[in-house]
Structure formats: C-alpha cells, structure tokens
Enzyme design. Sequence first.
Site, mmCIF file in Angstrom:
data_model
loop_
_atom_site.group_PDB
_atom_site.id
_atom_site.type_symbol
_atom_site.label_atom_id
_atom_site.label_comp_id
_atom_site.label_asym_id
_atom_site.label_seq_id
_atom_site.Cartn_x
_atom_site.Cartn_y
_atom_site.Cartn_z
ATOM 1 N N CYS A 42 0.792 -1.237 0.000
ATOM 2 C CA CYS A 42 0.000 0.000 0.000
ATOM 3 C C CYS A 42 0.823 1.286 0.000
ATOM 4 O O CYS A 42 0.520 2.211 -0.758
ATOM 5 C CB CYS A 42 -0.938 0.002 1.205
ATOM 6 S SG CYS A 42 -2.082 -1.369 1.213
ATOM 7 N N ARG A 92 15.370 1.477 2.975
ATOM 8 C CA ARG A 92 15.397 0.241 2.181
ATOM 9 C C ARG A 92 14.745 -0.895 2.955
ATOM 10 O O ARG A 92 15.173 -2.057 2.891
ATOM 11 C CB ARG A 92 16.824 -0.126 1.766
ATOM 12 C CG ARG A 92 16.848 -1.053 0.518
ATOM 13 C CD ARG A 92 18.270 -1.489 0.150
ATOM 14 N NE ARG A 92 19.113 -0.353 -0.092
ATOM 15 C CZ ARG A 92 20.371 -0.251 0.331
ATOM 16 N NH1 ARG A 92 20.924 -1.223 1.032
ATOM 17 N NH2 ARG A 92 21.084 0.831 0.069
ATOM 18 N N SER A 93 13.698 -0.584 3.685
ATOM 19 C CA SER A 93 12.984 -1.630 4.418
ATOM 20 C C SER A 93 12.264 -2.537 3.433
ATOM 21 O O SER A 93 11.933 -2.141 2.310
ATOM 22 C CB SER A 93 11.965 -1.006 5.372
ATOM 23 O OG SER A 93 10.883 -0.442 4.644
ATOM 24 N N ASP A 128 20.580 3.610 2.303
ATOM 25 C CA ASP A 128 20.343 2.985 3.593
ATOM 26 C C ASP A 128 21.590 3.198 4.441
ATOM 27 O O ASP A 128 22.583 3.769 3.979
ATOM 28 C CB ASP A 128 20.040 1.494 3.415
ATOM 29 C CG ASP A 128 19.228 0.919 4.567
ATOM 30 O OD1 ASP A 128 18.637 1.700 5.333
ATOM 31 O OD2 ASP A 128 19.181 -0.307 4.695
#
Length: 324
Positions: free
Chosen positions: A148, A183-184, A206
């Site tokens: 989402c 950068r999850s 990151d």
Amino acid sequence: MACKTYLAQGIAQRFSDEVRADIASITATPSAPRPTLVAFLANTDPAARTYADWTAKACSDVGVHFDLRVVERTHLEDHIMDANKDPAVHGTMVYYPVFGAGQDQYLQNIVSPAKDVEGLCHTYRYNMYHNVRFLDPPTNAEKCIIPCTPLAVVKVLEHLHVYNPMLPYGGRLYGKTIAVVNRSEVVGRPLAALLANDGARVLSIDVGDVLEFHRGPGLQHQQHVVVETSLSAKDALKLADVVITGVPSPSYKAPVDVLKNGVVAINFSSEKNFDAPAIKQRASLYVPTVGKVTIAMLQRNLVRLYRYQMAKAAAAGQVQAKSE
C-alpha cells in the site's frame, strides 16, 4: 522559486471517491455482502492504534465494514488462518511489528493472497520484484496487489506529473533520477523496485551504502537490476530529481542544502524527515505525508480482491449448477 505543498488528503480524494462509488454499486445488489476488512492489532504501538483509528474512519466514509480485532500475539497466527478460511472476510491486514524480523515475515506469508490487502505475502512480493503484473497470465484479468505505501507513493508521483504519460506504459519515469532514503522490506525496497521497473534510475540509500536500481535490458517488462555504487548518501541526494524519505526516526533530517533547486520532495515516514521551512525554499513540489493515500490504496486493494472472490464464487456456483 515558489514551492507548492500537496496534502495527502487532497491526493487521496479521487481514489476514495472511486472506492465509494464501487461499493455503492456493489451493495446496490441486495444479495451482495458488504466488503469486509479484518485488521489484527497484536502490539501496543501507539502509532499502530492511530493508524487503526484512521483506517476505521476512512472505511466508514466509503462504506467498507472494518473489523478491528485486538488479539494476543501468541494467538495471531491462528486468527490469521481462521480469517483465510472465512468467506465473510474479504481482506486481512496486520499492524506490524508484532514479533519483529523473521517471525513477522512468516506471518506476512501465511496471509492468503486472496485476502492480502497489504500485498506483503510471498506471492505478491515475488511478482513485484520480478515485474509480474498479473496473477493469471495469459488471461490477465487479475492484477497483482502492490504494497500500500509504495503504491501510494507511485500515485503521488503520478498526481505530481513526475510520470510522463507521453512515454510507453512501463517506462514513464525514463530520464528521472530518484533517491529513496529507506530500504525496508515493507516500503523502501519495494518502492525502489517499482520505480525502477517504470524506467527510473533509483538510488536506494540505507545505513552504510547506496544501491542503484534500474530497468533491466530487453523487453518492456523485464525486471529491474540492482548494482552496488561508491556513492555517499549526500552524493546520491545531489543527483536526485526526486527525493523520497522514510526514516522512522525523529532525529533524521534530510540535508536540504545538498538537494537540487526545484527538487520534488516526498516524505512517507511518520516522522518529519524534512525541515519544512528549508525544503520549501529548495523544492518545487513538497508532500509532507502520504498516510491518507496509503489508506485509499488499502481500500482499493480490498475492492479488487472482493471482486475476484465474488467472480470465483459465481463461477463455482455455475459449475455446481451444471453438475446437478
């Protein structure tokens, strides 16, 4: 240079109106069930409770039945499996983190793809990273669900006309350099992949390194390529036409002084990653939050999955009627 600030509520409005109209059309048929979203809260994070409250209000506004279930985290897996099997549940989501790291990833993967409104299960993440856009090739009647918040950022970029509609679909970010500071696996990496698959050069920043994501060679929907760089974070930010931040820390502020004049700045973190007065002096377009667009994408995914479920139920009913 004047900076124009866009608020998430205004960007989300069109999508919320579309969802509201879809649900009104669905519920105009007396026998049709109302789309139902079940959300599991198994942590004590105040931000998760706030997000749940926002989601409940937004769902009420468009006609979605939102069912928040507060459960013990040790029983969460059983609750997810029950929801997977319950035909009255059309979409499922979980407020993370619950356990953290690998165990949360396991929970994401046991949510049925048929009900995964967040797009975090293995099926959807694999397809996204490999640029597979449909669940049922070659028919291509069922689009994959996209996580989402990454999808919300894409819709924000479309709203800001960063995407070029004159270019072919799948390449409408060609020529754009976009820095993503995060950068999850939930947002930053999928977002970098989506933008690269649409033609951008993405500099993924990151802690400790900068990776470059870009389109692969060959056919239009070739998956993206990731390469290491020797760039520092500041070097990457200097190159960016668009800077997207998502650092979940109140102490992080993007170094506005190194950004291009006229940069497009978007923040998806719950924290304020840009100093507002400074970024408004540097940027041409600024979006301080995307949360309400994220909720609109959640609702949009729910309606899409609902329609797939109803179509399959109708087809199964027709097959059974013919066999009798």
